[in-house]
Every structure is written in structure tokens, then in C-alpha cells.
Enzyme design. Structure first.
Site, PDB file in Angstrom:
ATOM      1  CD  GLU A  81      -1.784  -4.265  11.512  1.00  0.00           C
ATOM      2  OE1 GLU A  81      -0.567  -4.521  11.610  1.00  0.00           O
ATOM      3  OE2 GLU A  81      -2.344  -4.162  10.411  1.00  0.00           O
ATOM      4  N   GLY A 100      -4.862  -1.729   5.064  1.00  0.00           N
ATOM      5  CA  GLY A 100      -4.042  -2.848   4.590  1.00  0.00           C
ATOM      6  C   GLY A 100      -4.672  -4.209   4.871  1.00  0.00           C
ATOM      7  NE  ARG A 101      -6.399  -3.714  11.007  1.00  0.00           N
ATOM      8  CZ  ARG A 101      -5.737  -2.558  11.094  1.00  0.00           C
ATOM      9  NH1 ARG A 101      -4.576  -2.421  10.466  1.00  0.00           N
ATOM     10  NH2 ARG A 101      -6.209  -1.550  11.801  1.00  0.00           N
ATOM     11  CD  GLU A 157       9.213  -5.921   7.206  1.00  0.00           C
ATOM     12  OE1 GLU A 157       8.969  -4.814   6.687  1.00  0.00           O
ATOM     13  OE2 GLU A 157       8.930  -6.192   8.389  1.00  0.00           O
ATOM     14  CE  LYS A 189      -3.598   2.304   2.658  1.00  0.00           C
ATOM     15  NZ  LYS A 189      -4.537   2.274   3.780  1.00  0.00           N
ATOM     16  CE  LYS A 232       5.740  -0.718   9.933  1.00  0.00           C
ATOM     17  NZ  LYS A 232       4.686  -0.120   9.117  1.00  0.00           N
ATOM     18  CG  HIS A 288      -3.672 -35.832  17.061  1.00  0.00           C
ATOM     19  ND1 HIS A 288      -3.869 -37.048  17.681  1.00  0.00           N
ATOM     20  CD2 HIS A 288      -4.682 -35.685  16.180  1.00  0.00           C
ATOM     21  CE1 HIS A 288      -4.948 -37.629  17.159  1.00  0.00           C
ATOM     22  NE2 HIS A 288      -5.460 -36.813  16.250  1.00  0.00           N
TER      23      HIS A 288
END
Ligand code: F6P
Length: 548
Positions: free
Chosen positions: A352, A266-267, A212, A206, A511, A383
Site C-alpha cells: 500500500e 493507517g498502516r 466494512e 481512522k 470503493k 511443505h
């Protein structure tokens, strides 16, 4: 709505909790055999069964009173009006516009955004179809067999989760891969099996500044230039962003750049051009069916009375356990292997959005907010961590998700999967008493001494709440509905807590510190003066280890 009304509604809910806390869920079933039918909400072939909760009609009445005190419906209407409900960033949160297939005008800040949304979607889907059909090819003239999305957070989790969920719908399309971590192992491992001449990269960000993503994109670009020549780069890259000027500087051809808008968080961006890798993978028609599912839920959420409104009920039940019972975690367990990434997707969506400590007005929030969201597919989880769900000292409410029929799996497998799902929610609710344990052990001819010794270990407290979301099958429309249901569930909780679910200031500090530390970490001779002692000590230790 006033804070006092919310506080009063919450206090009434807490008092009710004490009262109902004396009654077990199995007793509530005994008192009301119609419970399984009544505590159920439907949206076509998808149903929420919320009968296995520590609730009765009074509980629901208290929760609805809390919703009214918090003006949930008013806040919902403000969200859908396209007003700038994201107060700290001065933006609307109109991801619903991206999946609104009604043809009606869609207002964001008073402007009809439908023409722009449809134009961008048409451009994105035409590109996706051209890649799928082999009309768009790499620099050497070969078809693209692999698409690598480079993004992180909302620019990764949505398309990555959905591509896995909808893999049977990909047909002859290219394979989809997702690189997110700045750990170079992610890119290296993904590219290890790929032929760069047949690989298309999509840089999804965005902001187009995320460390990253920019690092991975630069490395991928260098790999393409080294393997195929600098001139090939334009044929092997596309981008999705709201910052078209920054994309241009990266060198991606304008006809391969797909935009969206700052009113899409963004999410919440899977519905936008951020879904490009998914659209290439599943094709236009399936992508549109996914959007349709989201839109169906928007209409349901906007128009259905709260007592039958699935996201409202999901959100209110979550508030009940978070605030009246003080439960700090919530598990999402899909009995659907292809939803393996859904819990991770929901972690970003929920934590978030609602991991906030101040109200919309900047005051300390008086109620506990987002629980820890986690999960893994069943039956695998059984399990691994189900021991804790059944007998641990913390109660964790669970959402079980299961399809009535598999998309393409063997019926025998699916019958077992389904039976396991029901068995687990029943076991969580019923538990097993000491008397039942002793009867069972006596039937095995154990001595009274052994029965006394083993008894406490084999008791299950029970009374552990769960919802079951049952849908016909995991197809694109159903996935769209599931994602939108959880989006609105998160919104409902934010409305009750009076927090802003659409910003994420809590990611900033780390950040900033990383940007300051990165040069010191990269240069083994850089001075560590002025750094936090613990940080400096770890850098020193790393320098020693790296030198050895
Ligand atoms: O750091 C958090 C975050 O801003 C998320 O909200 C977002 O989805 C992710 O980073 C990626 O951001 P972008 O799409 O701008 O690269």
C-alpha cells in the site's frame, strides 16, 4: 540530487550486476571467508545477516551511491523533522512521535506534539489497565473476558498481528479477537463462542467512515442491544478514531473514545490508540516495551551510517533485486509461528505504501516499484510453496526471521525449527549440481538410464538470495523493532524510487464503484442499464442463483 544522477547510479549498478552475475554466492564465500562476519549489521541482540546475497563490496558501494544520488539521508531527515512529506495529502508522517520515549520535544509541522501524544497514550493505557483489572465491567457487572476489535487494514492488521505474536505476554488479560471482513461470516464466527455480557467491542477506524468497519460495528451494536438492552451499549463499546465528531454520532461515550492524528497513516498506526486492543491484551508495561523497540530502531535509522544501517541495507538490497535483477516478488518467512500474521501485515505496509506508478512530482516513475510481498511461517511453507522457491523459474529473494530462543516452547522443538531455517537458506544458496545428483544416485545403485532420467529433476540451481534476521526472542521490544525496521525499509525504497509512500489513492476507485453498485446488488428488481456489461452479467447470474 537529480534524476540524471539517480539514472547514472542505477545504470552503474546494472552494469555491475552483469559483472557479478557470473559469480555464484558460494564462490563469493570461497573468495572471502570473512564474508559472513562482514555482511552483518547489528542492533543490540538483533542482527541482519545479508551475506547470502549476490553482492560484494562493489555492489554495496553502488547501492550507497544510488542512495546518495536519491538523497536518502536528506529525505530521511525531512521525515524525522515532522515536515509534510506526504505531499498529496499535505501531512507529515510522524508515527515515530508515538514511540518517541526520549522526553525531548517532537515537532510536527513546527508544533511540539509530545504533550498531546503522552496525554492520549496515558488515557488509553489507563483504560486498558482498568479493563484488565476488572475495574471497568459490562452492563451486568461482569468482568470483560473478551475484547473484539472491529477495524480493517491498518486499523486491524497491526493489533491482530501483534496480539498473536505476543500471546505469551497476555497474563490474566481478556482474550483479543479481530473482526475485519464485511463478510458477515467474520463477525458471526468470532461472536459464536463469546458471551456478549462479558465482551467489549472497540470500533477502530481512522476515518470512521470505512464501509466494512461501520457495517460490522452496526451489526455488533444491534447484537448487544438485542441481548443486553439498548442501555447496555455504552458499557460495551469503545472507539479509536481521528474523527471524534463521527464517533459521537455513533453513540459511544466520550470517555471511551481515544484519538490520534492525521499525521499518522493507517498502516503506521499500531503505535497509536489503534493499539488499544493490543494494550488491553498485553498490558501497559508490555505495550510500552513494544513502543521502546520501535523508538530504538528510529534512533538507529536516523543516526547510523548507511553501510551499517539495517533498514537502509534491507531497502537497498530490495531495490537491487527489484531494479537491477528485475525480480518481482519478495518472501518473508518467519521461523516463528507467532509471527504468522507478520507477512500479511507487511503486505499492507509495503504494497500500500510503495505500490505506486508516479513520482512525488506526478511524473511516471522510471523504475519498477513495490514487489509482491508474501509469506507464511516456516516450517509449514517448506511443505507447501518452497518447491517453487528452490526450483521454480522465478527467483524470489527471502527474508528469514528466527529467534535464538523460544519464549515458552520446548527446546527440542526450537532446535529443529532453527535447524530448518538455516538449512533452507543454505539450500537456496548452494543448490545441488547435476554431478552431485549423479553421485548421489549412483550411491543408491540406480542404473545409468535411471540416473539420466531422474537427474534433471533433482538439480537445484542454487544462487537464490536470502537475508536472515536473528533476534534473541520474540518479546514486545523485539516485535516493536521488527515492525519499525520494515517501516523504514519501505521508506528507504520509496526514497530511491522518489515516490510518496504515505498516500493510497489506488484504493479509492474500487470503493467508489462499490458504493454505486451496492444498492443495485441489494435490490433484485433494480435496473442494470448503464452498468458495465461484465458487471451486469454477473449480477444477473447471481440473481438467478440466489433465487434458486
Ligand atoms: O482502504 C485502505 C485504507 O484506507 C487503509 O489505508 C486503512 O488502513 C484502512 O483503509 C482502514 O481505514 P480506517 O482506519 O479509516 O477505517
Amino acid at each position: 540530487m537529480t534524476d540524471m544522477q539517480v539514472a547514472a547510479a542505477l545504470a552503474a549498478l546494472e552494469a555491475h550486476r552483469v559483472e557479478i552475475g557470473h559469480r555464484r554466492i558460494v564462490d563469493l564465500f570461497e573468495a572471502d571467508p570473512t564474508r559472513a562476519r562482514r555482511f552483518r549489521a547489528e542492533l543490540d541482540d538483533l542482527a541482519l545477516d545479508y551475506s547470502k546475497h549476490r553482492i560484494n563490496d562493489d555492489t554495496l558501494a553502488h547501492l550507497l551511491a544510488l542512495a546518495r544520488a536519491a538523497d536518502l539521508e536528506g529525505k530521511r531527515d525531512a521525515l524525522f523533522s515532522g515536515a509534510p512529506v506526504n505531499l498529496t495529502e499535505g501531512r507529515a508522517a510522524m508515527h515515530m512521535a508515538l514511540r518517541d520515549l526520549s522526553g525531548e520535544p517532537i515537532l510536527v509541522n513546527g508544533e511540539n506534539v509530545r504533550p498531546a501524544v503522552e496525554a492520549e497514550r496515558a488515557k488509553m493505557l489507563a483504560f486498558a489497565e482498568a479493563v484488565r483489572a476488572g475495574d471497568l465491567r459490562g452492563a451486568t457487572g461482569e468482568r470483560f473476558t473478551d475484547v473484539v476489535n472491529i477495524g480493517i487494514g491498518g486499523s486491524d492488521l497491526g493489533p491482530a498481528m501483534a496480539a498473536r505474536a505476543l500471546s505469551p505476554f497476555s497474563g490474566e488479560g481478556p482474550r483479543a479477537h479481530f473482526v475485519s471482513n464485511v463478510d458477515g461470516a467474520d463477525l458471526a464466527d468470532t461472536l459464536a463462542g463469546l458471551d456478549l455480557a462479558r465482551t467489549l467491542f472497540i470500533v477502530s477506524s481512522k476515518t470512521f467512515t470505512t464501509q466494512e468497519t461501520m457495517t460490522n460495528a452496526a451489526s455488533a451494536r444491534a447484537r448487544v442491544a438485542a441481548a443486553l438492552g439498548e442501555a447496555a451499549v455504552g458499557d460495551h463499546f469503545a472507539a479509536v478514531s481521528t474523527k471524534l465528531d463521527l464517533v459521537a454520532r455513533f453513540g459511544i461515550r466520550p470517555d471511551r473514545v481515544f484519538g490520534f492524528w492525521d499525521w499518522v497513516g493507517g498502516r503506521y498506526s499500531i503505535w497509536s490508540s489503534i493499539g488499544l486492543a493490543l494494550a488491553i491484551f498485553i498490558g501497559r508495561d508490555n505495550f510500552m516495551a513494544f513502543l521502546r523497540g520501535g523508538h530504538d530502531v528510529d534512533r538507529h535509522f536516523a543516526q547510523t551510517p548507511l553501510q551499517d544501517n539495517i533498514p537502509a541495507l534491507m531497502g537497498l538490497l530490495g531495490v537491487y533485486y527489484r531494479n537491477a535483477w528485475d525480480y518481482g516478488a519478495h518472501a518473508v518467512i518467519p521461523y516463528d509461528q507467532r509471527l504468522a500474521r507478520f507477512p500479511a501485515y507487511l503486505q499492507q505496509l509495503d504494497m500500500e505504501s510503495n505500490g505506486k506508478g508516479v513520482t512525488r512530482d506526478g511524473e511516471p516513475v522510471r523504475m519498477a516499484t513495490a514487489p509482491v510481498i508474501w509469506g507464511e511461517p516456516g516450517t509449514n511453507g517448506q511443505h507447501a510453496f518452497f518447491q517453487m522457491l528452490h526450483q521454480g523459474t522465478s527467483v524470489v529473494p527471502v527474508d528469514f526471521l528466527v529467534a535464538a530462543q523460544p519464549v515458552d516452547a520446548d527446546a527440542h522443538h526450537h532446535n529443529l525449527l532453527f535447524a530448518n531455517c538455516l538449512a533452507q537458506s543454505e539450500a537456496l544458496m548452494r543448490g545441488r549440481t547435476r554431478a552431485q545428483v549423479e553421485t548421489q544416485l549412483r550411491a543408491q545403485n540406480l542404473s545409468e538410464h535411471e540416473i539420466a532420467r531422474l537427474g534433471p529433476h533433482k538439480v537445484f540451481g542454487g544462487d537464490r538470495p536470502s537475508s536472515t534476521i536473528l533476534y534473541r526472542r520474540l518479546d514486545p521490544r523485539t516485535l516493536g523493532r521488527l515492525v519499525a525496521l520494515y517501516e523504514h525499509k519501505v521508506f528507504v525504497q520509496a526514497a530511491i524510487w522518489n515516490i510518496n509512500p504515505f498516500d493510497q489513492w489506488g484504493v479509492e476507485l474500487g470503493k467508489e464503484l462499490c458504493n454505486a453498485l451496492a444498492p443495485v446488488v441489494a435490490d433484485a428488481s433494480a435496473s442494470l442499464d448503464g452498468l458495465e456489461p461484465a458487471t451486469a452479467s454477473l449480477i444477473e447470474a447471481r440473481r438467478r442463483l440466489a433465487a434458486g
